[in-house]
Every structure is written in structure tokens, then in C-alpha cells.
Design an enzyme around this catalytic site. Structure first.
Site, PDB file in Angstrom:
ATOM      1  N   GLU A   9       0.763  -1.297  -0.154  1.00 39.97           N
ATOM      2  CA  GLU A   9       0.230   0.137  -0.057  1.00 39.97           C
ATOM      3  C   GLU A   9       1.160   1.222   0.018  1.00 39.97           C
ATOM      4  O   GLU A   9       1.604   1.388   0.822  1.00 39.97           O
ATOM      5  CB  GLU A   9      -1.110  -0.187   1.015  1.00 39.97           C
ATOM      6  N   GLU A  58       3.067  13.306  -4.918  1.00 37.71           N
ATOM      7  CA  GLU A  58       2.663  13.227  -3.582  1.00 37.71           C
ATOM      8  C   GLU A  58       3.605  14.300  -2.554  1.00 37.71           C
ATOM      9  O   GLU A  58       4.917  14.208  -2.901  1.00 37.71           O
ATOM     10  CB  GLU A  58       3.006  11.794  -2.915  1.00 37.71           C
TER      11      GLU A  58
HETATM   12  P1  NAD Z   1       9.185   4.709   3.246  1.00 34.20           P
HETATM   13  O1  NAD Z   1       9.171   3.872   1.993  1.00 34.20           O
HETATM   14  O2  NAD Z   1      10.273   5.617   3.377  1.00 34.20           O
HETATM   15  O3  NAD Z   1       9.354   3.495   4.505  1.00 34.20           O
HETATM   16  C1  NAD Z   1       8.329   2.667   4.665  1.00 34.20           C
HETATM   17  C2  NAD Z   1       9.086   1.401   5.641  1.00 34.20           C
HETATM   18  O4  NAD Z   1       9.942   0.893   4.828  1.00 34.20           O
HETATM   19  C3  NAD Z   1       9.734   2.002   6.678  1.00 34.20           C
HETATM   20  O5  NAD Z   1       9.754   1.186   7.761  1.00 34.20           O
HETATM   21  C4  NAD Z   1      11.182   2.098   6.346  1.00 34.20           C
HETATM   22  O6  NAD Z   1      12.210   1.517   7.113  1.00 34.20           O
HETATM   23  C5  NAD Z   1      10.998   0.857   5.211  1.00 34.20           C
HETATM   24  N1  NAD Z   1      12.284   0.756   4.322  1.00 34.20           N
HETATM   25  C6  NAD Z   1      13.077   1.513   3.760  1.00 34.20           C
HETATM   26  N2  NAD Z   1      13.919   1.196   2.788  1.00 34.20           N
HETATM   27  C7  NAD Z   1      13.846  -0.193   2.972  1.00 34.20           C
HETATM   28  C8  NAD Z   1      14.468  -1.320   2.374  1.00 34.20           C
HETATM   29  N3  NAD Z   1      15.251  -1.159   1.344  1.00 34.20           N
HETATM   30  N4  NAD Z   1      14.068  -2.733   2.524  1.00 34.20           N
HETATM   31  C9  NAD Z   1      12.745  -2.755   3.331  1.00 34.20           C
HETATM   32  N5  NAD Z   1      12.044  -1.864   4.240  1.00 34.20           N
HETATM   33  C10 NAD Z   1      12.591  -0.563   3.628  1.00 34.20           C
HETATM   34  O7  NAD Z   1       7.780   5.290   3.713  1.00 34.20           O
HETATM   35  P2  NAD Z   1       7.775   6.449   4.892  1.00 34.20           P
HETATM   36  O8  NAD Z   1       8.365   7.773   4.641  1.00 34.20           O
HETATM   37  O9  NAD Z   1       7.743   5.778   6.214  1.00 34.20           O
HETATM   38  O10 NAD Z   1       6.030   6.660   4.864  1.00 34.20           O
HETATM   39  C11 NAD Z   1       5.613   7.687   3.674  1.00 34.20           C
HETATM   40  C12 NAD Z   1       4.771   6.867   2.566  1.00 34.20           C
HETATM   41  O11 NAD Z   1       3.884   5.783   3.095  1.00 34.20           O
HETATM   42  C13 NAD Z   1       3.911   7.718   1.715  1.00 34.20           C
HETATM   43  O12 NAD Z   1       4.354   7.452   0.416  1.00 34.20           O
HETATM   44  C14 NAD Z   1       2.516   7.492   1.890  1.00 34.20           C
HETATM   45  O13 NAD Z   1       1.798   7.742   1.099  1.00 34.20           O
HETATM   46  C15 NAD Z   1       2.854   5.984   2.231  1.00 34.20           C
HETATM   47  N6  NAD Z   1       1.778   5.350   2.941  1.00 34.20           N
HETATM   48  C16 NAD Z   1       0.756   4.717   2.422  1.00 34.20           C
HETATM   49  C17 NAD Z   1      -0.383   4.320   3.010  1.00 34.20           C
HETATM   50  C18 NAD Z   1      -1.287   3.196   2.435  1.00 34.20           C
HETATM   51  O14 NAD Z   1      -2.158   2.725   3.012  1.00 34.20           O
HETATM   52  N7  NAD Z   1      -1.503   3.166   1.068  1.00 34.20           N
HETATM   53  C19 NAD Z   1      -0.632   4.608   4.402  1.00 34.20           C
HETATM   54  C20 NAD Z   1       0.402   5.230   4.810  1.00 34.20           C
HETATM   55  C21 NAD Z   1       1.472   5.685   4.162  1.00 34.20           C
END
Ligand code: NAD
Length: 486
Positions: free
Chosen positions: A253, A387
Site C-alpha cells: 500500500e 505526492e
Molecule cells: P518509506 O517507504 O520511506 O518507509 C516505509 C518503511 O519501509 C519504513 O519502515 C522504512 O524503514 C522501510 N524501508 C526503507 N527502505 C527499505 C528497504 N530497502 N527494505 C525494506 N524496508 C525498507 O515510507 P515512509 O516515509 O515511512 O512513509 C510515507 C509513505 O507511505 C508515503 O508515500 C505514504 O503515502 C505511504 N503510506 C501509504 C499508506 C497506504 O495505506 N497506502 C498508508 C500510510 C503511508
């Protein structure tokens, strides 16, 4: 979780034990970045491997635990989360920046989610079918996947974790959970509630580490059967490509660029209030936040007037203060990103009608962004396409209902969308034609209920759904059994 004099010292929770470590990171308050909320030991790839081993060892036991007993654990955890909601919500606010009310309500929502899946654990888990043969008993049953990796973002640190972990364990999986680095304290609270509820060793393992250091192991290890990820498109898609090559089940998501259409016949007070809520609450850091506002020409002036008035009056400030409506964005990096989008918007010709800058005076030290309304935006502008994840509403004018829908659909994202109108026919046409996984009529794009499916279309999702009964689809797989009774 060991607690030192004042600042909690946190660690991962692996194989039933809290783990300390040699490398530490600070968890800071985005409203007052000099305040350290907690310190945590950073997990490395080796600890992540131990977490997978622990979850693998626990799986046969947990799979064999009767569903009512699994449900009982969830029910006890829910009661503890409820009991502790004020304290957890306060810590959530201190490390993430949403207001105290939002932090407490999110925590209570997490408790409801655990209660809901406690009951779901007892729902039918298969079907019987008539067989072509008289003496064959033919049925299907759903079984847990095995070890599931759960990766969560910082913006809903307890409820997104809950809507993944609760169904995963309710249906018999064991979990390796990696929360976002910015919110380790909320993660530790959730784990502690599960432990205090009687979590058997290895059923949920918490890995507090950087994605760049532990991500590879927890998404590609042969013993990981499935990955449920919420976060950015860049990280999610890269992870999906690697995991798909290893035949793992992956649920993503991702981001959104959610539109709200305001038609000429709308209740404008309602529309302005709901658009403002969707765009500004939680400092715009919701995947379902309203980011694009598409307004019929006839009502652009009165709508802008109302929206700007709200942006100029809603109090931005310390998220722990009772009268604050909008807290800071989560980090310095997020602040820089949002301000960068605002600079870009100006350079592409947008006009700042309200906000448009970081907080000043008392707010100058924190990562505060004033709620911002932009007009004169073109559908091709960066601020209208990418976004932002900040309190920014970009407004464009549409000449007609059809053009408004075309503009709303002109995006690679498809998470949520709203329309404001008194015309039921147009509302129904919008619900039919909009390409979004969540559709609202006369309500903000954000805000969802936990007992119905949730997820996006197009690049916002991998196509599966979370929450409600949909969660069972992802966290279990189907087996078809033929029993010949000679
Ligand atoms: P992000 O992608 O930076 O991080 C998400 C998670 O992934 C964190 O736990 C991070 O540590 C982990 N991560 C980072 N690099 C990784 C890797 N190489 N391998 C595995 N895991 C890794 O996102 P964020 O900044 O924490 O959150 C914001 C984003 O999340 C926005 O784009 C938002 O729209 C999205 N979001 C989507 C939903 C939904 O349900 N569609 C809900 C909430 C947030």
C-alpha cells in the site's frame, strides 16, 4: 523494554527477549528537535536473521494453537492497548508530531482492530463442495502462510502495524515486524502490550533497524513467505521486484495524490471544512490526504475564501497542547521536502493564498509548516502531480463535471477521492468513474473504517486489500482437499 533515568532505551524484541546493542540512534520530537524522546539500539542484518529464525521456530506451534486461543491473545492485547491509550498516544505524539487527540484516537483504533481480528479468527475458514463422486468429501480450507514480514511507515505508527499484525497472527502466521526508524517508541509500546497479553516466544519479533541494513534480509530470506508493506512507491516497488523473483507473496500500500472535486451545487461550508481536514490534519501526512482540489468555476471564489479562512485560523503549534489543530511534519527531511515543493510551485506559477512557509516565532525550532492553499495551479504542475505529504492544498478550476473527473483521474495514483455535490446522479457517476480504491461523497478523502477493505488502485497499491475480511485473503492461502471414503 529497559527504562533508564528519563529517556527510554529501546531495543528490538527477538525470540522473546528485548535486545540491547552497541549502535544507538536518537528518537527526537519534531516539535522540539533538541528533545530526545527515546534512544534505541539499531538492529543489524544478523539480528534480523535471528528474528526470522525465531518466527520460523514458533510457526508450527502457533499454527497448531486453536483459533479461539489465538483470538484470546488479541483480545487481551486490545484491552491493554485501551488501558494504556493515553500514555501510548502521548508518546506517539512526542515522536511523530500529530496532535495528542489524534495520537490517542489512533491508539484506540489499534485496540479496536485487535478486538475485531480476535473475532475474525473464529470465522469460517473454508467451504464444502458437492463432488462429482458420491463417496468424496470435497472441501477447501485456508491456512496461514508461515513467517510474514511486516514493514510499516511512520505516519500511522500503531494502527497500520495493528491492521497487519493482528490479522497475521489471528490466522496463525508468525511475524517479523520492521517499523519506521522515526517511531520506535510507539512500536515498543505495541510489542509490550502483546507481551503482557501472553505472546508466546517468537510469534511476533520486532526489528528496530534501518531499511538499508535489515530490509534485504527480511524481504528475501527463503523462510519468509509473505511481505506486507506500507510506505513509499520507491521503496515498495523495489522490494516487490526482489521478493517476486523469490516467489513471495507481496502486498503493497503506497502513496496517493488524492483529489477532492467541489461542484457548483455543493454545500460550500461543508466542502471547505472537509477539504481542509483532508489536506491539513496530521500536517497532511496521510496517504489518503486531500492534495488536489478541483473546483467548478462558478464557486471558485467563495470556496477559496472559506478554505483560506480555515488555513489562516486553525492553530498550528505544540501537538501536546489542547488547542492545537495542526502539529509539525515528522522530520527535518520531510520539512525540506515540503518547502521544496512550495518553492517549485511558485516557480511554476502558482500563487500562495494562505500559508506557504514554515512556522516562525515560537514555532521556528520545530518542523512546522503553515497550512497552505495554492491557486493558479496547472494540471501539469509538479505540485499537482507528485505526492507532497505536507499540509498543502493545490486548487485548480474545472469547466465542467466531466472535465473535473478527467482531471481527478489524470494521475498515476489511485488511493482515495471525494466529491462534494447535492446531485445524487453525479455523485453516483463519480463513484463509478473515478479510479480510486476509496471513494467518498460529501466527506474528506482521509478517514477510513477498520472493518471494510482498504487499498488503492493503479500505482497506489499492489492490488490486494487490507483490513476487514479482505485481510484473510492475503494472510492465508487456500488448500483443496478430496477425501475418498471407500
Ligand atoms: P518509506 O517507504 O520511506 O518507509 C516505509 C518503511 O519501509 C519504513 O519502515 C522504512 O524503514 C522501510 N524501508 C526503507 N527502505 C527499505 C528497504 N530497502 N527494505 C525494506 N524496508 C525498507 O515510507 P515512509 O516515509 O515511512 O512513509 C510515507 C509513505 O507511505 C508515503 O508515500 C505514504 O503515502 C505511504 N503510506 C501509504 C499508506 C497506504 O495505506 N497506502 C498508508 C500510510 C503511508
Amino acid at each position: 523494554m529497559a527504562v533508564s533515568t528519563s529517556v527510554p532505551e529501546l531495543g528490538s524484541f527477538v525470540a522473546g527477549e528485548w535486545r540491547s546493542g552497541t549502535r544507538h540512534a536518537d528518537d527526537t520530537n519534531p516539535a522540539r528537535p533538541s528533545e530526545v524522546v527515546a534512544q534505541y539500539a539499531l538492529a543489524d542484518a544478523d539480528l534480523a536473521l535471528q528474528a526470522i529464525a525465531s518466527a520460523s521456530t514458533a510457526f508450527p506451534m502457533w499454527r497448531g494453537t486453536p483459533a479461539p486461543a489465538r483470538g484470546e491473545l488479541l483480545r487481551k492485547a486490545a484491552a491493554l492497548i485501551d488501558e494504556r491509550a493515553e500514555a501510548i498516544g502521548r508518546d506517539l505524539t512526542r515522536e511523530e508530531g500529530k496532535t495528542l487527540g489524534e495520537g490517542i484516537r489512533e491508539t484506540q483504533l489499534a485496540a479496536n482492530i485487535f478486538r475485531y481480528y480476535a473475532v475474525q479468527a473464529l470465522d469460517p475458514d473454508g467451504d464444502t463442495y458437492p463432488s462429482a463422486k458420491a463417496n468424496v468429501f470435497l472441501y477447501t480450507r485456508r491456512e496461514p502462510l508461515g513467517v510474514v514480514t511486516v514493514i510499516t511507515p511512520w505516519n500511522f505508527p500503531i494502527c497500520i502495524a495493528a491492521w497487519k499484525i493482528a490479522p497475521a497472527i489471528a490466522f496463525g502466521n508468525t511475524v517479523v515486524w520492521k517499523p519506521a526508524e522515526l517511531v520506535p517508541l510507539t512500536a515498543a509500546h505495541l510489542l509490550r502490550a502483546l507481551v503482557d497479553a501472553g505472546l508466546p516466544q517468537g510469534v511476533v519479533n520486532l526489528v528496530l533497524g534501518k531499511g538499508s541494513e535489515v530490509g534485504e534480509v527480511i524481504t528475501t530470506h527463503p523462510d519468509v513467505a509473505g511481505i506486507s508493506f506500507t510506505g513509499s512507491n520507491a521503496v515498495g516497488r523495489a522490494l516487490q521486484a526482489k521478493a517476486a523473483a523469490k516467489a513471495k507473496r507481496v502486498q503493497l500500500e503506497l502513496g496517493g495524490k488524492n483529489p477532492a472535486i467541489v461542484l457548483a451545487d455543493a454545500d460550500l461550508d461543508l466542502a471547505a471544512d472537509q477539504v481542509a481536514r483532508g489536506a491539513f490534519l496530521a500536517a497532511g501526512q496521510k496517504c489518503t490526504a486531500t492534495s488536489r482540489v478541483i473546483v467548478e468555476q462558478a464557486v471558485i471564489a467563495p470556496l477559496m475564501e472559506r478554505l483560506s479562512a480555515i488555513a489562516n485560523t486553525w492553530k498550528v503549534g505544540d501537538p501536546l497542547a489542547a488547542d492545537t489543530i495542526i502539529g509539525p511534519v515528522v522530520s527535518e527531511a520531510q520539512l525540506t521536502t515540503v518547502l521544496g515543493f512550495l518553492d517549485r510551485a511558485r516557480s511554476e506559477g502558482a500563487r500562495v493564498v494562505a500559508g506557504g512557509a514554515r512556522g516562525t516565532g515560537d514555532l521556528a525550532d520545530g518542523y512546522f509548516v503553515k497550512p497552505t492553499v495554492l491557486s493558479g495551479v496547472k494540471a501539469t504542475d509538479t505540485v499537482f502531480r507528485e505526492e507532497i505529504f505536507g499540509p498543502v492544498a493545490a486548487v485548480v478550476v474545472a469547466d465542467s463535471f466531466d472535465q473535473a473527473i478527467a482531471m481527478a483521474n489524470d494521475t498515476r495514483y489511485g488511493l482515495s477521492a471525494s466529491i462534494f455535490t447535492r446531485d445524487l446522479g453525479r455523485a453516483m457517476r463519480f463513484a463509478d468513474q473515478i479510479r480510486a480504491g476509496v471513494v467518498k461523497v460529501n466527506a474528506e478523502t482521509a478517514g477510513i473504517e477498520y472493518h471494510v477493505p482498504f487499498g488503492g488502485m493503479k500505482e497506489s497499491s499492489s492490488g490486494s486489500r487490507e483490513q476487514g475480511k479482505a485481510a484473510r485473503e492475503f494472510f492465508t492461502e487456500s488448500k483443496t482437499v478430496y477425501i475418498n471414503i471407500p
